[in-house]
Design an enzyme around this catalytic site. Structure first.
Site, PDB file in Angstrom:
ATOM      1  N   ASN A 211       0.918  -1.569  -0.060  1.00  0.00           N
ATOM      2  CA  ASN A 211       0.383   0.028   0.253  1.00  0.00           C
ATOM      3  C   ASN A 211       0.942   1.903  -0.109  1.00  0.00           C
ATOM      4  O   ASN A 211       0.645   2.372  -1.240  1.00  0.00           O
ATOM      5  CB  ASN A 211      -0.700   0.225   0.821  1.00  0.00           C
ATOM      6  CG  ASN A 211      -2.747  -0.827   1.315  1.00  0.00           C
ATOM      7  OD1 ASN A 211      -2.595  -1.256  -0.514  1.00  0.00           O
ATOM      8  ND2 ASN A 211      -3.333  -0.829   1.500  1.00  0.00           N
ATOM      9  N   LEU A 253      -0.452   5.148 -11.806  1.00  0.00           N
ATOM     10  CA  LEU A 253      -0.065   6.443 -12.078  1.00  0.00           C
ATOM     11  C   LEU A 253      -0.998   7.488 -13.113  1.00  0.00           C
ATOM     12  O   LEU A 253      -0.883   8.872 -14.197  1.00  0.00           O
ATOM     13  CB  LEU A 253       0.888   6.858 -13.544  1.00  0.00           C
ATOM     14  CG  LEU A 253       2.522   5.238 -13.136  1.00  0.00           C
ATOM     15  CD1 LEU A 253       3.286   4.879 -14.509  1.00  0.00           C
ATOM     16  CD2 LEU A 253       2.892   6.820 -12.121  1.00  0.00           C
ATOM     17  N   ALA A 255      -3.112  11.299 -12.605  1.00  0.00           N
ATOM     18  CA  ALA A 255      -2.853  11.971 -11.348  1.00  0.00           C
ATOM     19  C   ALA A 255      -4.207  12.366 -11.361  1.00  0.00           C
ATOM     20  O   ALA A 255      -5.290  12.591 -12.064  1.00  0.00           O
ATOM     21  CB  ALA A 255      -2.272  13.318 -12.685  1.00  0.00           C
ATOM     22  N   CYS A 263      -8.033   2.668   2.948  1.00  0.00           N
ATOM     23  CA  CYS A 263      -6.457   1.655   3.501  1.00  0.00           C
ATOM     24  C   CYS A 263      -5.872   2.953   3.411  1.00  0.00           C
ATOM     25  O   CYS A 263      -4.569   3.036   3.936  1.00  0.00           O
ATOM     26  CB  CYS A 263      -6.178   0.646   2.329  1.00  0.00           C
ATOM     27  SG  CYS A 263      -7.477  -0.532   2.645  1.00  0.00           S
ATOM     28  N   ARG A 331     -14.879   6.486   3.335  1.00  0.00           N
ATOM     29  CA  ARG A 331     -13.970   6.727   4.393  1.00  0.00           C
ATOM     30  C   ARG A 331     -12.526   7.841   3.721  1.00  0.00           C
ATOM     31  O   ARG A 331     -11.911   7.511   2.466  1.00  0.00           O
ATOM     32  CB  ARG A 331     -13.521   5.234   5.431  1.00  0.00           C
ATOM     33  CG  ARG A 331     -14.581   4.870   5.650  1.00  0.00           C
ATOM     34  CD  ARG A 331     -14.017   3.537   6.165  1.00  0.00           C
ATOM     35  NE  ARG A 331     -14.215   2.036   5.261  1.00  0.00           N
ATOM     36  CZ  ARG A 331     -14.177   1.042   5.982  1.00  0.00           C
ATOM     37  NH1 ARG A 331     -13.324   0.677   6.704  1.00  0.00           N
ATOM     38  NH2 ARG A 331     -14.433   0.514   4.728  1.00  0.00           N
TER      39      ARG A 331
END
Ligand code: NAD
Length: 439
Positions: A211, A253, A255, A263, A331
């Site tokens: 992560n 990749l 943007a 997470c 979240r």
């Protein structure tokens, strides 16, 4: 195999339903009575593509049951997965392990016969040792092996990811546990999913490292986007130009407004804290975390730029609230700090999201919610695309322009071709590409 999954959230419910689909008998346990009652009625408490079909089929065939009673099913289980939440601890960013430890205590009281207890929750390195200690303390005669089996599924594609994982990581030094876990996942490696056995601590750290690396990749391209914007380059082409290099790869990749979700933010913070505790500061990750935090509010300045930096008296329509498409999960969604910052700059904010508005209302009760993109855009001075839901990729641009008070579109996900917008008279700004005047 009899499997119990403790914690029936995004990960627990998907894992439980998929294990049942593999042919195991699965009991999903949660202490949230309302959640279990709705699952028992066949209702799915979260939005996740294909999950309803998998849950309903397996429940109908008696392989998947839902209960708030942990003791009975754990007593009969070969395997118990812990899939409870590990949110950021208030104040310091460490992972809050109180739910994991509480679940461990409850499991310890009820295990009978040899049982493999597996943390599927994302937990800091060393948590398995503590779970083992707790079980030993609560029930010294328990015959258990504690293993780590981190989950890598992505919300929005969770069922597919669970059934077609890039790899399965199993952390245990115990040969009996290895055999049992291998048996659980057998249907997957028949389909060639590599299963990787490691030490428990290594498995725990693999999840955080994965992560953290992805969060770093996103943050890297976001900073390159800012530079591209200043120097007259195009970040989409840069991402393609570097992503075609096999050593780099094209994923993560894109943007945008900064990573969010359940997470990446909490896991990067927790890994930074763990590393500090061991006196091995992870400086790259510290930078990633702070760059990403700053970015979300900075996006509000991008929205305000066409108005001289001031949004007083302006109405801004926000399309997309969830942290990514195909989920209702709010979240740490970038929309939340962005909307707060837009309001700080004086804007009146209205919003539409295809499935996230119920959750969003809990977070942001005092903005205006709309039933579709066009009513949201009606009378707005600017429209901001925050989440790249499929339906926002094909808006009727002429209708949108008619609805809006001013034709200003800020596309934080680069879903549109600038020429399509400017050709229709919009002022269009995106991320890491050149601002186009209405043409
Ligand atoms: P969630 O908040 O959706 O679900 C957690 C569930 O656990 C809740 O329903 C809660 O009521 C229940 N619970 C808490 N304590 C309990 C107890 N003692 N007994 C029974 N139930 C209990 O969380 P989530 O998003 O599914 O995440 C779970 C874990 O998986 C976290 O560690 C997370 O980091 C990790 N993870 C999440 C994802 C994701 O995409 N959401 C992906 C990979 C890993």
């Amino acid at each position: 195999m009899r499997v119990v999954v403790v914690g029936t959230g995004y990960v627990g419910l998907v894992s439980g339903a998929c294990f049942a689909d593999f042919g195991h008998h699965v009991t999903c346990v949660d202490k949230d009575e309302a959640k279990i009652a709705s699952l028992q009625r066949g209702e799915i408490p979260i939005f996740e593509p294909d999950l309803d079909r998998v849950v309903q089929t397996n429940a109908r065939e008696g392989r998947l049951v839902f209960t708030t009673d942990l003791a009975g099913p754990v007593g009969e289980a070969d395997v118990v997965f812990i899939a409870v939440g590990t949110p950021s601890r208030r104040g310091d960013g460490h992972a809050d392990l109180s739910y994991v430890y509480a679940a461990s205590r409850e499991i310890a009281k009820s295990v009978q016969g040899f049982t493999v207890i597996i943390t599927k929750s994302t937990v800091p390195v060393g948590t398995g040792d503590e779970v083992e200690r707790i079980i030993e303390q609560v029930n010294p005669s328990a015959d258990v092996a504690v293993a780590s089996n981190p989950e890598f599924l992505r919300e929005g594609a969770a069922v597919r990811d669970f059934k077609h994982p890039d790899r399965i990581v199993v952390g245990t030094e115990n040969p009996r546990a290895r055999k049992v876990i291998g048996e659980i996942y057998r249907p997957l490696y028949l389909n060639q999913a590599p299963i990787m056995y490691t030490g428990r601590r290594t498995a725990e750290l693999i999840k955080y490292a994965a992560n953290a690396f992805l969060a770093t990749k996103i943050t890297f391209i976001n900073e390159i986007a800012d530079l591209a914007e200043k120097v007259g380059a195009d970040v989409q082409e840069i991402a393609r130009g570097i992503g075609l290099d096999n050593r780099i790869g094209s994923k993560f990749l894109h943007a945008g407004p900064g990573y969010g979700g359940s997470c990446f933010p909490k896991d990067t913070r927790a890994l930074i804290k763990t590393a500090q505790d061991y006196d091995v500061p992870l400086r790259i990750l510290e930078a990633v975390n702070s760059v990403n935090d700053t970015r979300k509010r900075a996006m509000a300045r991008k929205v305000a730029a066409p108005f001289g930096g001031n949004l007083r008296g302006k109405t801004v329509a926000v399309l997309g609230l969830t942290f990514k498409p195909n989920t209702d999960d709010m979240r740490e969604a970038p929309s939340i700090p962005l909307i707060t910052a837009l309001r700080d700059l004086g804007a009146t904010v209205r919003a539409f999201d295809p499935v996230g508005m119920e959750q969003a209302r809990l977070e942001m009760p005092d903005i205006e919610y709309h039933e579709n993109a066009y009513s949201c855009a009606e009378g707005a001075d600017a429209l901001v695309i925050v989440t790249e839901w499929e339906q926002f990729r094909a808006l009727d641009l002429d209708r949108l322009k008619q609805e809006m008070a001013a034709p200003v579109v800020i596309d934080l996900r680069n879903v549109y071709n600038p020429d399509d917008l400017t050709g229709r008279g919009f002022l269009y700004q995106s991320v890491g590409r050149q601002t186009k005047a209405a043409g």
